[in-house]
Design a protein around this motif. Structure first.
Motif, PDB file in Angstrom:
ATOM      1  N   ASP A 238       0.835  -1.209   0.000  1.00 12.66           N
ATOM      2  CA  ASP A 238       0.000   0.000   0.000  1.00 12.66           C
ATOM      3  C   ASP A 238       0.868   1.258   0.000  1.00 12.66           C
ATOM      4  OD1 ASP A 238      -2.184  -1.610  -0.032  1.00 12.66           O
ATOM      5  OD2 ASP A 238      -2.507  -1.555   2.143  1.00 12.66           O
ATOM      6  N   GLU A 239       1.918   1.218   0.808  1.00 10.56           N
ATOM      7  CA  GLU A 239       2.820   2.376   0.874  1.00 10.56           C
ATOM      8  C   GLU A 239       3.548   2.559  -0.464  1.00 10.56           C
ATOM      9  OE1 GLU A 239       6.434   4.057   3.698  1.00 10.56           O
ATOM     10  OE2 GLU A 239       5.628   2.059   4.074  1.00 10.56           O
ATOM     11  N   TRP A 240       3.948   1.438  -1.024  1.00  8.03           N
ATOM     12  CA  TRP A 240       4.621   1.470  -2.345  1.00  8.03           C
ATOM     13  C   TRP A 240       3.724   2.146  -3.383  1.00  8.03           C
ATOM     14  CZ3 TRP A 240       2.879  -0.692  -6.903  1.00  8.03           C
ATOM     15  CH2 TRP A 240       3.785  -0.719  -7.963  1.00  8.03           C
ATOM     16  N   ARG A 241       2.460   1.748  -3.381  1.00 12.52           N
ATOM     17  CA  ARG A 241       1.519   2.298  -4.362  1.00 12.52           C
ATOM     18  C   ARG A 241       1.351   3.813  -4.163  1.00 12.52           C
ATOM     19  NH1 ARG A 241      -3.750  -0.785  -3.851  1.00 12.52           N
ATOM     20  NH2 ARG A 241      -3.794   0.494  -2.015  1.00 12.52           N
ATOM     21  N   ASP A 242       1.233   4.231  -2.904  1.00 12.81           N
ATOM     22  CA  ASP A 242       1.069   5.666  -2.636  1.00 12.81           C
ATOM     23  C   ASP A 242       2.309   6.447  -3.084  1.00 12.81           C
ATOM     24  OD1 ASP A 242      -1.360   5.072  -1.602  1.00 12.81           O
ATOM     25  OD2 ASP A 242      -0.720   5.111   0.498  1.00 12.81           O
ATOM     26  N   LYS A 243       3.463   5.893  -2.793  1.00 12.91           N
ATOM     27  CA  LYS A 243       4.701   6.614  -3.132  1.00 12.91           C
ATOM     28  C   LYS A 243       4.943   6.623  -4.642  1.00 12.91           C
ATOM     29  CE  LYS A 243       6.799   7.121   1.135  1.00 12.91           C
ATOM     30  NZ  LYS A 243       7.691   6.658   2.165  1.00 12.91           N
ATOM     31  N   LEU A 244       4.488   5.563  -5.306  1.00 16.91           N
ATOM     32  CA  LEU A 244       4.638   5.544  -6.764  1.00 16.91           C
ATOM     33  C   LEU A 244       3.830   6.690  -7.391  1.00 16.91           C
ATOM     34  CD1 LEU A 244       5.855   4.049  -9.208  1.00 16.91           C
ATOM     35  CD2 LEU A 244       3.787   2.666  -9.301  1.00 16.91           C
ATOM     36  N   LYS A 245       2.659   6.935  -6.809  1.00 13.58           N
ATOM     37  CA  LYS A 245       1.828   8.052  -7.313  1.00 13.58           C
ATOM     38  C   LYS A 245       2.581   9.374  -7.136  1.00 13.58           C
ATOM     39  CE  LYS A 245      -2.660   5.953  -6.371  1.00 13.58           C
ATOM     40  NZ  LYS A 245      -3.703   5.856  -5.358  1.00 13.58           N
ATOM     41  N   ILE A 246       3.256   9.506  -5.998  1.00 15.06           N
ATOM     42  CA  ILE A 246       4.020  10.750  -5.752  1.00 15.06           C
ATOM     43  C   ILE A 246       5.167  10.854  -6.765  1.00 15.06           C
ATOM     44  CG2 ILE A 246       5.478  11.955  -4.062  1.00 15.06           C
ATOM     45  CD1 ILE A 246       3.792  10.562  -1.856  1.00 15.06           C
ATOM     46  N   MET A 247       5.782   9.707  -7.055  1.00  7.38           N
ATOM     47  CA  MET A 247       6.882   9.715  -8.047  1.00  7.38           C
ATOM     48  C   MET A 247       6.395  10.205  -9.406  1.00  7.38           C
ATOM     49  SD  MET A 247       9.077   6.227  -7.560  1.00  7.38           S
ATOM     50  CE  MET A 247      10.310   6.581  -8.798  1.00  7.38           C
ATOM     51  N   VAL A 248       5.214   9.725  -9.792  1.00 10.49           N
ATOM     52  CA  VAL A 248       4.658  10.131 -11.093  1.00 10.49           C
ATOM     53  C   VAL A 248       4.427  11.644 -11.107  1.00 10.49           C
ATOM     54  CG1 VAL A 248       2.652   9.921 -12.616  1.00 10.49           C
ATOM     55  CG2 VAL A 248       3.621   7.881 -11.564  1.00 10.49           C
ATOM     56  N   ALA A 249       3.872  12.148  -9.995  1.00 12.84           N
ATOM     57  CA  ALA A 249       3.618  13.598  -9.912  1.00 12.84           C
ATOM     58  C   ALA A 249       4.936  14.367  -9.955  1.00 12.84           C
ATOM     59  CB  ALA A 249       2.856  13.915  -8.630  1.00 12.84           C
TER      60      ALA A 249
END
Lengths: 736, 315
Positions: free
Chosen positions: A549-560
């Motif tokens: 779950d944390e990975w998924r959230d941080k991946l979204k931040i990476m994309v942004a």
């Protein structure tokens, strides 16, 4: 299932006939009952005559049944339509009309009518049974629910128990199947389909002295449907030849069983017996049995003229003409490599050549497999015949064709080694295991759906794993079951050794059950195995499942961050989270984002390292792999560049630039045969620049000292472009 | 790539043994219209800029006008065309390349520009004032097929990214047209000149491949028309009569093409080369009627002779 199902509805339909004058009603009812009785007891000609008489009835319902009975379907349909108009509140008429639609290949309309019937009469067991029959065709879990509902609503509805028995046997739950069949027989001693289930169970256990066929034929000497049922169960257990024999037997008993004839045609086609398949399917078509499967399969057979077939002593390869020149070298060499590998691993030789058919149109592959479009698979094995998608049939990067082919070829060996007596979970699991045994980047990655299943403890006990393949209870369960099967085989190979997997193959061949095989070959109960396996799997996947779950959230931040060109942040987060879920190589992966960020910062070396990892883990996007090859070349690593590009030959070989670059790299590295293959592949793709392509091939052929072929190629280059100076020079050198 | 394209190119080129490479000037006007969205704005402008760069790199004295962004107004476009009309002579060549979004209302086509749009009829009128007897218009906008009727003329090659005005989705043809100017592979006959036909074949093929690879329904079907009438063809060929002028039209030089001989010896060698090329073209036309071995033998002899002659010329 069969027409005897209709008998139970007759009483219910009495309500609809109450408006008739009593004198006209009773003889007519007796006649319909009599017609069905004749059919039930195999007196088919007499039944036809009887139904024919009904068509003259003054009662529209009886006329409809009569017309249906003598196969005047359109008129029967018209009668039912009128009947519904006149009796809009009659649920039973809708149920019967629904069954007519089902028989004439229109499940959608049938389902609508069953649903309407339920709206009118919530306790209409027949309507639920109709829905169960439709759902069972798609192996839906709702089939069981609907059949159970039907049985609960109507305790005398023996057909509901027959359906439950059928569904249980599809799930390889023989105990439940037998119990449900017995319940049906307790309600009706002549429940032919219940007897057919018992017969099928015996047949699947190779009990040739089963008493059930005699019992069935005593009631109905023309009841070929019993053998059709057996055919179905043979086929879903991959025992195609026995399935074909069962369908032939069904047709011996009743040549007008068109469903059985169609299935015979489809299964003959599956085993590559195209001539007889066409003959059987045309017979169905000409008899107006024009189901989608029949029509689609005949159309596909017509298309085979557009395919080329290449034979060697051990292989038969069928390729579409438009891509045969390109794919043949790659497919043939992989087939030969796989056969050599599996002969050693499985310690056996196949009894005949293995046939691989490659379809550029996915829907043709689907029809080849199921007779219908819409199949969510990449490859399918029928005995020694493999049908699969072509790499051109899928978006670039979404499909590793070689991995799929090795998967299917593993089935060919296991099916032959076990005479097709192997549970689905095991042969699929072993095939998944074999994919990654070829190369770690082959096979499937741990995907989010599997992570979800592990997190929520949705994996099935191994003794029940077949259910996950046949009747999934949640949308991704089939994918999860493939993964689980593969991991189970990995675990067995790791803990007990690969040879134990071979022992299991031989034990399954003796029709031993999964629990028995585990006990005998591994010395462990399936219950204990499940505990140990899950602990092993949890340890393997713990980092990913804990951080997902944390990975998924941080991946979204990476994309942004990437969009905002905040590359340092992309790299910082990427370094922190990449290895939490290293298997994620889909578009927008951490590897891709980090490589982009490093590239934007001008750090090519770090970008290259990210893409190397991406490729090593199994990333397949051709653009990213080509980018890696470029970075390798720029870093002075031409061998790595060539290796990266060569991977793409097994993923998406339809790219001209790939073959041109790889040919050049290999020629420079003195891999002349490799370069020749790549330039030939380039030409097979019919490039715009024919002159340069022929010229490159001529150069490679000359290096291989194949001067006559080199001259031919350079002439082709100059024929396209007479003034092409490098080719002119080469011609003069060769002419010397 | 369809083999028929090569056949047609060879056929078209065979009808014109020597591509017209003269000392006459070529005038280029490239216009990138309004993007509407930042992505398109940037894409259109960068395509126009790249064309500009390639044209300048191809020939130092090329007469190139490139308009994009706020500069690409109707008035500026019309002024640029009027300037060409003033400067160009009949034996010069003229190339107009249009990138961007277009529209078609069933009657007339318009390219979207900052401020008022420019219609197909207005564009046609401006082009008619240019004296060049060799003109090429490459309209790469959406709905560009709607402009064809206003632009067709006997002396003009017209290429549109779409078959009709009804193909209204943003196009990818421009991307591959730019690539054709950059990629040596577009020079199919390796004469170091990319002709209008070669560039069209390149861009059309790549466009079709794009949709095929992406598994998307093609929303554009590029067309070439160079007879001054009719609907044009996606696959121009001698059979359908399209492509002859486009094959003759030198769009871009990509090498040090030899245009003149400065000694009597070289003049003789050039004449010999031209003669051999003509013989090769003639032989290729007779291929179908000849035994394969005989064809190959004759072709090889001619090609070896041609190679030797070229080697002498290059000394």
């Amino acid at each position: 299932m069969s027409a005897n199902r209709t008998a139970g509805l007759l009483t219910a339909l009495l309500g609809g006939l109450m408006a008739l004058p009593l004198a006209a009603q009773t003889p007519a009812l007796q006649t319909l009952d009599e017609c069905r009785g004749l059919r039930h007891h195999g007196k088919l000609a007499e039944a036809q005559t009887c139904f024919g008489r009904l068509t003259a009835s003054s009662n529209p319902y009886l006329r409809a049944e009569g017309l249906w009975g003598i196969e005047r379907y359109q008129e029967a349909n018209d009668q039912f339509r009128d009947l519904i108009k006149q009796n809009p509140k009659n649920a039973d008429y809708r149920v019967r009309w629904g069954h007519l639609f089902m028989e004439r290949f229109n499940d959608q309309e049938a389902n609508g009518l069953f649903e309407e019937a339920i709206k009118i009469d919530k306790e209409n067991g027949q309507a639920y049974l109709g829905i169960a029959e439709i759902e069972s065709e798609g192996f839906s879990k709702h089939a069981v629910e609907a059949a159970q509902k039907a049985a609960d609503l109507d305790p005398k509805l023996f057909e509901a128990h027959e359906q439950l028995a059928y569904l249980a046997l599809e799930d390889n739950d023989e105990d439940t199947a037998a119990k449900q069949a017995d319940q049906a027989l307790a309600i009706s001693g002549e429940a032919l389909d219940a007897m057919a289930i018992h017969a099928a169970i015996d047949f699947l256990h190779d009990k040739n002295d089963s008493p059930w066929p005699d019992r069935i034929l005593k009631v109905n000497p023309a009841y070929g449907e019993a053998y059709s049922t057996a055919g179905h169960f043979y086929v879903i257990n991959r025992r195609y030849e026995e399935g074909i024999r069962a369908y032939r037997k069904a047709l011996e008993l009743n040549p007008r069983l068109w469903e059985a004839r169609m299935q015979l045609g489809l299964n003959l086609m599956r085993l590559g017996e195209d001539t007889e398949a066409r003959q059987q399917l045309e017979e169905c078509y000409n008899a107006k049995y024009q189901s989608s499967e029949t029509v689609n399969s005949l159309r596909l057979l017509d298309k085979y003229k557009d395919f080329n077939t290449y034979k060697t002593p051990t292989t038969i390869l069928r390729l579409h003409k438009k891509e045969a020149d390109l794919l043949r070298p790659y497919f043939e060499s992989e087939m030969e490599r796989a056969i050599a590998t599996y002969e050693k691993k499985y310690q056996m030789k196949l009894t005949g050549p293995v046939q691989v058919e490659v379809y550029p149109d996915h829907e043709d592959f689907a029809v080849r497999t199921m007779g219908m479009p819409g199949l969510g698979a990449l490859g399918v094995t029928f005995g020694a015949v493999v049908a699969m998608d072509s790499p051109s049939g899928r978006p670039p990067g979404s499909f590793h064709w070689a991995s799929t082919m090795w998967h299917e070829l593993s089935h060919v060996y296991v099916l032959q080694a076990t005479n097709n007596r192997v549970p689905r979970w095991f042969t699929e699991g072993l095939a998944v295991y074999e994919e990654t045994a070829v190369a770690p980047d082959w096979g499937d990655r741990l995907d989010p759906e599997v992570i979800h299943a592990i997190q929520h403890k949705l994996l099935l006990p191994v003794a029940e794993l077949d259910r996950g393949f046949i009747r999934p209870s949640y949308p991704s369960q089939v994918i999860v079951s493939y993964f689980q099967g593969g991991k189970i085989c990995s675990y067995i190979a790791e803990k007990w050794g690969y040879s134990k997997l071979l022992d299991m193959v031989h034990s399954f061949a003796k029709l031993e059950s999964t629990p028995d095989v585990f006990q005998k070959d591994l010395g462990i109960s399936t219950t204990d195995f499940d505990k140990q396996f899950l602990a092993w799997l949890d340890a393997q996947t713990k980092v990913t499942t804990d951080h997902f779950d944390e990975w998924r959230d941080k991946l979204k931040i990476m994309v942004a961050n990437e969009r905002a060109k905040e590359y340092d942040d992309v790299i910082r987060i990427g370094n922190a989270i990449r290895d939490w879920y290293p298997d994620y190589v889909e578009p927008g992966s951490v590897y891709e984002l980090m490589a982009d960020a490093y590239t934007a910062k001008g750090d090519k070396d770090s970008a290259r390292k990210q893409l190397e990892k991406y490729s090593e883990v199994g990333g397949r996007d051709p653009k990213l792999v080509e980018q890696l090859a470029t970075l390798e070349e720029q870093a002075g690593e031409p061998k790595k560049a060539a290796a990266a590009l060569d991977r793409l030959n097994y993923i998406y070989p339809e790219d001209q630039e790939l073959h041109k670059r790889l040919g050049d790299l290999w020629l420079a590295q003195n891999n002349v045969p490799g370069a020749i293959r790549e330039y030939q592949a380039l030409l097979a793709l019919k490039p715009l620049d024919q002159a340069t392509s022929h010229y490159r091939l001529a150069q490679a052929l000359r290096m291989a000292n194949r001067l006559d072929q080199a001259r031919d190629e350079v002439l082709l280059a100059l024929e396209a472009a007479p003034g092409f100076k490098p080719a002119q020079k080469l011609l003069l050198e060769i002419a010397k | 790539m369809k083999p028929v394209a090569h056949a047609l190119l060879r056929a078209a080129l065979a009808l014109v043994p020597t591509l017209v490479i003269s000392n006459a000037a070529t005038f280029y006007v490239t216009v990138a219209g309004l993007g509407g969205e930042p992505d398109y704005e940037q894409r259109f402008a960068s395509q126009a800029q790249e064309i500009d760069k390639l044209l300048h790199a191809s020939s130092g004295d090329a007469k190139v006008t490139t308009l994009y962004g706020p500069q690409a107004t109707k008035a500026n476009v019309q002024n640029a065309l009027a300037q060409v009309a003033r400067d160009a002579k009949p034996n010069d060549a003229f190339v107009l390349m249009l990138i961007g979004h277009g529209s078609f209302d069933g009657y007339d086509y318009k390219i979207n520009l900052p401020g008022p749009d420019l219609s197909g009829v207005e564009l046609g009128a401006s082009l008619d004032r240019i004296a060049c007897t060799r003109q090429l218009v490459v309209n790469m906008t959406s709905a560009s097929g709607g402009s064809r009727a206003s632009l067709e003329k006997a002396s003009r090659v017209v290429i549109t990214a779409t078959k009709s005005g009804n193909e209204k989705n943003a196009t990818v043809f421009a991307r591959f047209w730019v690539e054709a100017l950059r990629d040596p592979a577009a020079d199919i006959d390796k004469n170091e000149v990319v002709s209008a036909l070669e560039a069209f074949i390149y861009a059309e093929t790549k466009t079709a491949q794009f949709y095929e690879t992406q598994k998307r329904l093609a929303t554009e079907h590029p067309i070439l028309e160079d007879t001054g009438q009719g609907d044009g063809e996606r696959k121009p060929s001698p059979e359908n009569g399209e492509g002859l002028k486009a094959a003759q039209f030198a769009l871009l030089r990509i090498g040090a093409t030899q245009v003149a001989a400065n000694t009597p010896e070289k003049k003789a060698l050039l004449e010999k080369r031209d003669s051999l090329e003509e013989q090769i073209d003639k032989l290729k036309y007779e291929k179908a009627a000849m035994p394969a071995d005989e064809y190959k033998k004759q072709l090889q002899n001619l090609l070896i002779e041609l190679a030797k002659t070229q080697a002498e010329l290059d000394k």
